[in-house]
Design an enzyme around this catalytic site. Structure first.
Site, PDB file in Angstrom:
ATOM      1  N   GLY A 147       0.811  -1.205   0.000  1.00  9.51           N
ATOM      2  CA  GLY A 147       0.000   0.000   0.000  1.00  9.51           C
ATOM      3  C   GLY A 147       0.840   1.248   0.000  1.00  9.51           C
TER       4      GLY A 147
ATOM      5  N   HIS B 295      -4.905  13.096   1.770  1.00  7.68           N
ATOM      6  CA  HIS B 295      -4.282  13.076   0.455  1.00  7.68           C
ATOM      7  C   HIS B 295      -4.865  14.177  -0.414  1.00  7.68           C
ATOM      8  CE1 HIS B 295      -2.974   9.028   1.675  1.00  7.68           C
ATOM      9  NE2 HIS B 295      -2.048   9.151   0.740  1.00  7.68           N
TER      10      HIS B 295
ATOM     11  N   LYS C 239      -7.219  11.871  -5.377  1.00  2.23           N
ATOM     12  CA  LYS C 239      -7.164  10.458  -4.983  1.00  2.23           C
ATOM     13  C   LYS C 239      -8.559   9.853  -5.022  1.00  2.23           C
ATOM     14  CE  LYS C 239      -5.161   7.301  -1.581  1.00  2.23           C
ATOM     15  NZ  LYS C 239      -4.508   6.522  -2.639  1.00  2.23           N
TER      16      LYS C 239
END
Length: 270
Positions: free
Chosen positions: A125, A157, A161
């Site tokens: 990840g 983020h 995203k």
């Protein structure tokens, strides 16, 4: 010894361009191919020029089959469906497939595990040294502290995203669950809205923020009645993920087929 020939799939994306630059400046490695989906405006462009460096003489194509057949490794930060297709091609070629893509569903995971019977697949990840060290620390702290300490994972983020929680947040959650000797799927609290009731003892909670151009911020909080322990990682440049991916591609050379993680690459799993 000849260079490790590396194909970057999804070459025109932000991570793709970063990967091209990183491979090009890594001794013993070279870009042997670069791909984009059919219809991309970047097809035919030189991969080096697209990445902001000198021309590499490698034109971007929409057909990965021939490129992967002649390569030693593939770096993949694309999408779950595309990563599954690339894993099958890497299995046919018996080469290394480094997957930094996140957002996989159960069927994607099963397909990648099947491909790992023939390919050396390194899937994580997050590819950075710092995040994988954070996961190790999270596992150890969770093992030492009982459920009087509530575990919460906060991540932020950039606005573009598409999956949540992030793959890194889930990596940290899995590390915390492993430290406590439970399955993350049994204790994850991934959505809170409305009248939710009191927090369940032993849950591992996730909170998600999106905005701006944030590369990645992750915190793991262990909260008791009278104290909070916080472990935190801040990523300021995507090159940290690219360096980890290239290191994984190099580490995978000569390894037996199988499904590995960055913990294996960094020696944490030994």
């Amino acid at each position: 010894m000849s260079n490790i020939k590396i194909v970057v799939v999804g070459a025109a994306g932000r991570m793709g361009r970063t990967l091209i630059r990183q491979v090009s400046q890594t001794p013993g490695c070279e870009i042997s191919g670069a791909t984009e989906p059919a219809g991309s405006e970047f097809l035919g462009r030189d991969a080096g020029v697209l990445a902001g460096i000198d021309p590499l003489g490698v034109a971007i194509t929409d057909d990965p089959l021939e490129l992967i057949a002649k390569a030693n490794a593939v770096l993949d930060f694309t999408s779950p469906a595309a990563a599954v297709e690339h894993a099958a091609l890497c299995a046919q070629a018996r080469i290394v497939h480094v997957i930094g893509t996140t957002g996989f569903e159960v069927e994607h995971e099963a397909a990648i595990a099947a491909a790992a019977r023939h390919a050396t697949i390194i899937k994580a990840g997050n590819m950075s040294l710092g995040v994988n060290l954070l996961a190790q620390l999270t596992r150890q702290v969770a093992k030492l502290l009982d459920t009087a300490f509530d575990i919460e994972i906060l991540e932020m983020h950039h606005r573009h995203k598409v999956d949540a929680p992030s793959g890194t947040a889930l990596l940290l959650g899995a590390a915390a669950a492993e430290g406590r000797g439970v399955k993350l799927s049994d204790v994850a609290a991934r959505g809170r809205d409305g009248i939710t009731g009191a927090r369940k003892t032993g849950d591992i909670g996730f909170a998600v923020l999106r905005g701006g151009g944030v590369v990645g911020e992750h915190s793991v909080l262990f909260a008791a009645d009278d104290e909070i322990i916080e472990l935190r990682h801040h990523a300021s440049d995507r090159s940290i993920f690219a360096r980890g991916a290239v290191a994984a591609a190099k580490w995978g050379q000569g390894k037996r087929p199988g499904l590995y993680s960055m913990a294996d690459v960094l020696g944490f799993a030994e």
